[in-house]
Design a protein around this motif. Structure first.
Motif, PDB file in Angstrom:
ATOM      1  N   GLY A   1       0.838  -1.201   0.000  1.00  0.00           N
ATOM      2  CA  GLY A   1       0.000   0.000   0.000  1.00  0.00           C
ATOM      3  C   GLY A   1       0.867   1.243   0.000  1.00  0.00           C
ATOM      4  N   MET A   2       0.270   2.361  -0.367  1.00  0.00           N
ATOM      5  CA  MET A   2       1.079   3.580  -0.428  1.00  0.00           C
ATOM      6  C   MET A   2       0.316   4.778   0.123  1.00  0.00           C
ATOM      7  SD  MET A   2       3.500   4.821  -3.488  1.00  0.00           S
ATOM      8  CE  MET A   2       4.468   6.330  -3.396  1.00  0.00           C
ATOM      9  N   VAL A   3       1.032   5.582   0.891  1.00  0.00           N
ATOM     10  CA  VAL A   3       0.501   6.843   1.418  1.00  0.00           C
ATOM     11  C   VAL A   3       1.198   7.967   0.667  1.00  0.00           C
ATOM     12  CG1 VAL A   3       0.333   8.314   3.458  1.00  0.00           C
ATOM     13  CG2 VAL A   3       0.125   5.837   3.690  1.00  0.00           C
ATOM     14  N   PHE A   4       0.404   8.881   0.091  1.00  0.00           N
ATOM     15  CA  PHE A   4       1.006   9.928  -0.727  1.00  0.00           C
ATOM     16  C   PHE A   4       1.171  11.217   0.055  1.00  0.00           C
ATOM     17  CE2 PHE A   4      -0.791   6.968  -3.735  1.00  0.00           C
ATOM     18  CZ  PHE A   4       0.256   6.812  -4.631  1.00  0.00           C
ATOM     19  N   GLN A   5       1.917  12.119  -0.551  1.00  0.00           N
ATOM     20  CA  GLN A   5       2.345  13.323   0.148  1.00  0.00           C
ATOM     21  C   GLN A   5       1.217  14.293   0.446  1.00  0.00           C
ATOM     22  OE1 GLN A   5       5.660  15.303  -1.613  1.00  0.00           O
ATOM     23  NE2 GLN A   5       5.243  17.227  -0.597  1.00  0.00           N
ATOM     24  N   ASP A   6       0.487  14.718  -0.589  1.00  0.00           N
ATOM     25  CA  ASP A   6      -0.448  15.818  -0.417  1.00  0.00           C
ATOM     26  C   ASP A   6      -1.866  15.278  -0.315  1.00  0.00           C
ATOM     27  OD1 ASP A   6      -2.052  17.987  -0.518  1.00  0.00           O
ATOM     28  OD2 ASP A   6      -0.987  18.988  -2.127  1.00  0.00           O
ATOM     29  N   PRO A   7      -2.422  15.231   0.903  1.00  0.00           N
ATOM     30  CA  PRO A   7      -3.740  14.597   1.052  1.00  0.00           C
ATOM     31  C   PRO A   7      -4.863  15.424   0.426  1.00  0.00           C
ATOM     32  CG  PRO A   7      -3.049  15.571   3.119  1.00  0.00           C
ATOM     33  CD  PRO A   7      -1.910  15.746   2.172  1.00  0.00           C
ATOM     34  N   MET A   8      -4.588  16.693   0.058  1.00  0.00           N
ATOM     35  CA  MET A   8      -5.643  17.480  -0.581  1.00  0.00           C
ATOM     36  C   MET A   8      -5.840  17.005  -2.015  1.00  0.00           C
ATOM     37  SD  MET A   8      -7.822  19.960  -0.019  1.00  0.00           S
ATOM     38  CE  MET A   8      -9.121  19.231  -0.965  1.00  0.00           C
ATOM     39  N   THR A   9      -4.767  16.908  -2.772  1.00  0.00           N
ATOM     40  CA  THR A   9      -4.907  16.534  -4.178  1.00  0.00           C
ATOM     41  C   THR A   9      -4.952  15.020  -4.361  1.00  0.00           C
ATOM     42  OG1 THR A   9      -2.529  16.547  -4.515  1.00  0.00           O
ATOM     43  CG2 THR A   9      -3.699  18.593  -4.945  1.00  0.00           C
ATOM     44  N   SER A  10      -4.566  14.260  -3.336  1.00  0.00           N
ATOM     45  CA  SER A  10      -4.486  12.812  -3.498  1.00  0.00           C
ATOM     46  C   SER A  10      -5.774  12.090  -3.133  1.00  0.00           C
ATOM     47  CB  SER A  10      -3.322  12.241  -2.675  1.00  0.00           C
ATOM     48  OG  SER A  10      -2.112  12.744  -3.177  1.00  0.00           O
ATOM     49  N   LEU A  11      -6.777  12.828  -2.653  1.00  0.00           N
ATOM     50  CA  LEU A  11      -8.074  12.206  -2.384  1.00  0.00           C
ATOM     51  C   LEU A  11      -9.084  12.794  -3.362  1.00  0.00           C
ATOM     52  CD1 LEU A  11      -8.140  12.213   1.524  1.00  0.00           C
ATOM     53  CD2 LEU A  11      -7.869  10.230   0.028  1.00  0.00           C
ATOM     54  N   ASN A  12      -9.866  11.932  -3.980  1.00  0.00           N
ATOM     55  CA  ASN A  12     -10.809  12.377  -5.010  1.00  0.00           C
ATOM     56  C   ASN A  12     -11.823  13.364  -4.431  1.00  0.00           C
ATOM     57  OD1 ASN A  12     -12.620  12.559  -7.161  1.00  0.00           O
ATOM     58  ND2 ASN A  12     -12.227  10.444  -7.768  1.00  0.00           N
ATOM     59  N   PRO A  13     -11.877  14.582  -4.981  1.00  0.00           N
ATOM     60  CA  PRO A  13     -12.721  15.614  -4.372  1.00  0.00           C
ATOM     61  C   PRO A  13     -14.222  15.332  -4.453  1.00  0.00           C
ATOM     62  CG  PRO A  13     -11.809  16.395  -6.446  1.00  0.00           C
ATOM     63  CD  PRO A  13     -11.119  15.105  -6.114  1.00  0.00           C
ATOM     64  N   VAL A  14     -14.667  14.502  -5.377  1.00  0.00           N
ATOM     65  CA  VAL A  14     -16.116  14.290  -5.506  1.00  0.00           C
ATOM     66  C   VAL A  14     -16.567  12.937  -4.954  1.00  0.00           C
ATOM     67  CG1 VAL A  14     -16.214  15.829  -7.500  1.00  0.00           C
ATOM     68  CG2 VAL A  14     -16.043  13.379  -7.854  1.00  0.00           C
TER      69      VAL A  14
END
Lengths: 310, 328
Positions: free
Chosen positions: B98-111
């Motif tokens: 599994g992977m955790v990415f840096q920027d949780p704002m852009t890395s989670l689908n906004p809709v």
């Protein structure tokens, strides 16, 4: 969705200013086109007849008085009677709203049914050869005028294959060709917007996140990229509604569809001003209503906007 | 190293076509080998462009086009994964790694709602119904310390704070309990106080799983890691136990990184920046990639140094610091 009374009031204020501008423009448009009494009486009219018509319709009054009376009448949805058959112009127009809305609504459904899957397919892998070819075909389709598409479809489906009727408004079979013709105005454009938005969405960080949790290609496209891509597409469909109404004018004439557009064309060629004014007024209200609806819908599908009022 | 090996990377090269269109390739990852044991935390430290993120993405099978793995191998739980097709990789991602990415704002689908993302990830790898998946999603949110998880399931990412978003991100990476987790700068986009919480969470949650922590921040690596590998220009220049790397850096680049870390030791005069900038990954370098910035440089540095054993660790330098040298 939160309810914001101030936003509603503001929206109604905008509507009032917008409608006043439209009707004022219509009023002066009538004055600019010459003497309406001459139009009504026709070439064979005598000066006495002309004078009588002027008195009857108040054209001999000062312009300001005519304008105020016009506004007062409009406030009661009284646009006067049609020059052609003496029926109230407003009810003539309202009879035609249903068929036009039906045609517009069907064509939007058809547009979405074509443009969303096609755009998603084209945009998911824009560099694949068959999709480059598809994109070029859509580009060409966008350049074909809607009435040409309509005439071609009549030629093929009504004349050669005899599958579908070419004119009229009775029964679902008569709906198909006008719907497709009107859809051909908007579908190519919307397809390209969906494709471009999907391509863009597929490069976003959240797509990488979805891949990292195991989503396959179809899940990425339909569940992650497309919902974002459709945000921009909704704005386009709303903005194109006015354009669809004008597209409906041509489509209605081609298919003898008893809608607003056909009425407007007939009224314009006979300078039937009450009907022109009523039709333009109703179309303006419809466009305004759809734009408002689009804004609300936009907030509904974009969760980031949902916390604000309409 | 002890324990069962869960991930090993052997002499990996990830290449990209050069941007100038010459047809030449450059290696974003250039001959990297590493191995990770069950329950272990390995820090990969380096500046931007050192290839650390590309190394992580290649372990996920997520090297962005037009990049590709040109040589070497990646073995995840005794199975080679570098040559797998996309379908097999999809089955692995999220379940085995599994992977955790840096920027949780852009890395989670906004809709998409948080719950929808979690439920989708759960049902992707488990044959369970919606209700069961929702229960597991709730558990996953609870496990990362998210308050009132029922309400958060229905939340959209923009409705959460940065710290909560990163917790959701971690919940999403951990939800199927993969034995290997890669966290790429998991705290860089967060406030310092939230950083400490997230690091604490990662340490607490990963008793069984192995973690690769990618960071440019030696302080963060010191906090969490058993071992540290320092990357420069796509290569590992130094590797060893966290304790030895941090207290006795052998490679001049590691020593430079440590001297550039701000701390509260007022006895130390000032921060000492490393002079110059790292070479552009797309320009070829002969010999040691650090030589332009190195004070210990001699003619022998024109020959590429190999990673070799030195005083208990691994170092790729012709002039490694000796045992008694203490960093500035």
């Amino acid at each position: 969705m939160s309810f914001d009374a101030r936003a509603v009031v503001r929206r109604i204020g905008v509507l009032a200013v917008f409608l006043l501008s439209v009707v004022t423009l219509l009023f002066f448009l009538l004055q600019l086109t010459g003497d309406p009494a001459e139009v009504m009486v026709g070439d064979s009219g005598t000066p006495e007849q002309l004078e009588q018509v002027r008195k009857q319709y108040g054209f001999d009054r000062p312009l300001a008085e005519q304008y105020v009376r016009y506004l007062v009448n409009l406030a009661q949805f009284d646009f006067g009677v049609s020059f052609a058959n003496d029926q109230p112009a407003f009810s003539l127009v309202m009879d035609r709203v249903g068929p036009t809305l039906l045609l517009t609504f069907l064509s939007i459904i058809a547009t979405l049914a074509i443009a969303v899957p096609l755009g998603a397919w084209l945009g998911a892998r824009p560099d694949a050869p068959e999709r480059i070819a598809g994109g070029i075909a859509v580009y060409i389709a966008q350049g074909v005028p809607g009435f040409v598409a309509g005439l071609l479809m009549i030629q093929l489906f009504a004349v050669h294959l005899r599958w579908l009727p070419s004119i009229g408004h009775e029964g679902v079979a008569t709906w198909i060709l006008p719907t497709l013709t009107l859809a051909s105005f908007l579908a190519p454009k919307l397809t390209r917007v969906v494709a471009a938005n999907v391509t863009e969405a597929m490069r976003e960080d959240y797509i990488r996140t979805a891949r990292a949790s195991g989503a396959g290609p179809s899940g990425l496209l339909w569940r992650h990229a497309l919902p974002n891509a459709l945000l921009g597409a909704t704005a386009l469909v709303g903005a194109q509604f006015a354009f669809l109404i004008s597209g409906a004018v041509i489509t209605e004439v081609i298919f003898a569809w008893p809608g607003l557009g056909w009425l407007l064309v007939k009224a314009t060629t006979t300078l039937d001003f009450p009907v022109i004014q009523a039709a333009v007024f109703v179309i303006a209200v419809l466009v305004f209503a759809v734009n408002t609806l689009t804004d609300v819908l936009f907030r509904f599908i974009d969760p980031r906007l949902r916390t604000k009022g309409i | 190293m002890s324990g069962e090996e869960v991930l090993s990377v052997d002499d990996l090269r990830v290449s990209f076509p050069a941007r100038n269109g010459s047809g030449a390739n450059f290696n974003a990852v250039d001959g990297v080998s590493l191995s990770l044991a069950r329950g272990e935390t390995l820090g990969i430290v380096g500046e931007s462009g050192s290839g650390k993120t590309m190394l992580a993405l290649s372990a996920m099978g997520l090297v962005p086009k037009p990049g590709r793995i040109t040589s070497g191998s990646i073995t995840l739980r005794n199975r080679r994964i570098d040559d797998l097709g996309e379908r097999d990789l999809c089955d692995l991602r999220g379940r085995e790694i599994g992977m955790v990415f840096q920027d949780p704002m852009t890395s989670l689908n906004p809709v998409r709602r948080v719950g929808a993302l979690l439920v989708e990830a759960i049902r992707r790898h488990n044959k369970v119904g919606k209700d069961e998946a929702r229960c597991r999603a709730l558990d996953a949110l609870r496990a990362v310390g998210i308050p009132s998880p029922e309400a958060r399931l229905r939340a959209y990412p923009h409705e959460l704070s940065g710290g909560l978003r990163q917790r959701v991100m971690i919940a999403l990476a951990l939800v199927n309990h993969p034995p290997v987790i890669i966290a790429d700068e998991p705290t860089t986009a967060l406030d310092t106080t939230i950083q400490a919480q997230i690091l604490g969470l990662l340490r607490e949650r990963l008793s069984d799983a192995a973690l690769i922590l990618i960071t440019h921040d030696l302080g963060v690596a010191a906090e969490l890691c058993d071992r540290i590998a320092v990357m420069y220009y796509g290569r590992i220049v130094e590797a060893g136990s966290a304790e030895s790397i941090l207290s006795r850096p052998r490679h001049p680049y590691t020593a430079g990184l440590l001297a550039a870390v701000p701390n509260f030791d007022f006895g130390r005069p000032t921060l000492v920046p490393i002079p110059g900038a790292p070479p552009d990954p797309s320009t070829p370098v002969n010999g040691c990639a650090f030589q332009e910035r190195c004070q210990r440089r001699t003619p022998i540095c024109a020959t590429k140094p190999l990673l070799r054993e030195h005083t208990g660790g691994l170092v790729a330098c012709a002039h490694p610091a000796e045992e008694e040298t203490i960093h500035a």
